[in-house]
Enzyme design. Structure first.
Site, PDB file in Angstrom:
ATOM      1  N   HIS A   1       0.841  -1.212   0.000  1.00  0.00           N
ATOM      2  CA  HIS A   1       0.000   0.000   0.000  1.00  0.00           C
ATOM      3  C   HIS A   1       0.881   1.269   0.000  1.00  0.00           C
ATOM      4  CE1 HIS A   1      -3.061  -3.025   0.745  1.00  0.00           C
ATOM      5  NE2 HIS A   1      -2.286  -3.479   1.704  1.00  0.00           N
TER       6      HIS A   1
ATOM      7  N   GLU B   1      -1.687  -0.109   7.965  1.00  0.00           N
ATOM      8  CA  GLU B   1      -0.868  -1.169   7.377  1.00  0.00           C
ATOM      9  C   GLU B   1       0.276  -0.587   6.542  1.00  0.00           C
ATOM     10  OE1 GLU B   1      -3.112  -3.795   4.909  1.00  0.00           O
ATOM     11  OE2 GLU B   1      -1.360  -4.956   4.288  1.00  0.00           O
TER      12      GLU B   1
ATOM     13  N   HIS C   1       2.995  -7.032   4.317  1.00  0.00           N
ATOM     14  CA  HIS C   1       1.599  -6.641   4.555  1.00  0.00           C
ATOM     15  C   HIS C   1       1.195  -7.086   5.957  1.00  0.00           C
ATOM     16  CE1 HIS C   1       0.150  -5.597   0.383  1.00  0.00           C
ATOM     17  NE2 HIS C   1       1.323  -6.162   0.106  1.00  0.00           N
TER      18      HIS C   1
ATOM     19  N   GLU D   1       2.311 -11.691   5.599  1.00  0.00           N
ATOM     20  CA  GLU D   1       1.279 -11.044   6.414  1.00  0.00           C
ATOM     21  C   GLU D   1       1.798 -11.096   7.845  1.00  0.00           C
ATOM     22  OE1 GLU D   1      -1.333  -9.584   5.148  1.00  0.00           O
ATOM     23  OE2 GLU D   1      -1.348 -10.396   3.098  1.00  0.00           O
TER      24      GLU D   1
END
Ligand SMILES: [Zn+2]
Length: 278
Positions: free
Chosen positions: A68, A106, A161, A236
């Site tokens: 992101h 995030e 992430h 993650e």
């Protein structure tokens, strides 16, 4: 280094020449001590099995992809544009990502961990490239992030992430690989990288997501991984809505733990590569 300078100033007496020769040999071989303090000194994961005089990741090029970006919030039209998903379909350029209950995002987490991880990997001798170098721009789009690996001829790509789940009791990290594989690098090589990262994070005391047998998720919908033509995984780091994971993510010490765990994973991947060659 002080000794090298001293030898120069003293007009090269015999001992000075010997020291200068030794320094020249060390520097010439690329074994110069990096400026960072020993990572084992600050209470993090002990990477001391590698002397700071040896750089085990010398010659390894690592691409980091902090997921992101901070500017995504300001231009929803840009990040909503359709791009190829790498499997014949379409996805959006990027998304906003998730956040903790207290609003730590995030994109901040991924960027913050990437900064610390870059220092650690460079300490170990690696060259580190990043798909984004600030936390306020837009994108890049997920297909560009994936292509970054081949475009820059890196050895591996780690996309960073964190997840979120409505069930806030769910916690822990997991690692995603592209599946079914679209290229040879997405098959065994990416799986080996994923296993090394899982092992590294486990060795650091981080808890794997309980919903997966081996903490590895096989995903066909992650365009970044679909476009990667080098061993690539999406990490993650944890569940941002889970209070315990969020506490770790929002502390500098916690992000240091994530970074050192990931560095350990890269070391384990590299050791496995060496073992396979021998
Ligand atoms: Zn994400």
């Amino acid at each position: 280094m002080t000794e090298c300078n001293q030898a120069d100033r003293d007009g090269m007496p015999r001992l000075g020449r010997a020291i200068a020769l030794l320094c020249a040999l060390v520097l010439g071989l690329g074994f110069a001590a990096p400026a960072l303090a020993d990572p084992g000194d600050d209470g993090g994961l002990d990477l001391n099995r590698y002397s700071k005089w040896t750089r085990p990741l010398q010659g390894v090029v690592v691409a980091l992809d902090p997921g992101h970006n901070g500017g995504n919030f300001g231009d929803l039209r840009a990040i909503s544009q359709r791009v190829s998903d790498g499997r014949g379909g379409f996805t959006t350029c990027d998304t906003l990502g998730t956040s903790t209950m207290d609003g730590y995002t995030e994109h901040e987490l991924a960027y913050d961990v990437a900064q610390v991880l870059t220092e650690r990997l460079e300490y170990l001798g690696a060259t580190v490239l990043s798909t984004r170098t600030d936390d306020h721009s837009i994108g890049p789009c997920v297909d560009v992030r994936g292509r970054f690996a081949e475009d820059n001829d890196v050895d591996i790509l780690l996309s960073l992430h964190a997840s979120s789940n409505q069930d806030r009791t769910r916690s822990g990290f997991h690692v995603a690989v592209a599946d079914p594989a679209l290229s040879p690098s997405q098959d065994g090589p990416s799986r080996q990288l994923a296993e090394a990262v899982v092992e590294g994070m486990g060795a650091a005391g981080l808890q794997p997501h309980p919903g997966l047998d081996d903490a590895i998720a096989e995903r066909s919908d992650l365009a970044t991984l679909n476009f990667a033509r080098r061993p690539a995984v999406q990490v993650e780091l944890g569940e941002m809505q889970n209070p315990a994971d969020a506490e770790l993510m929002t502390s500098a010490q916690g992000r240091l733990a994530y970074a050192e765990a990931l560095a350990e994973g890269v070391l384990l991947w590299h050791e496995g590569l060496d073992a396979g060659r021998n």
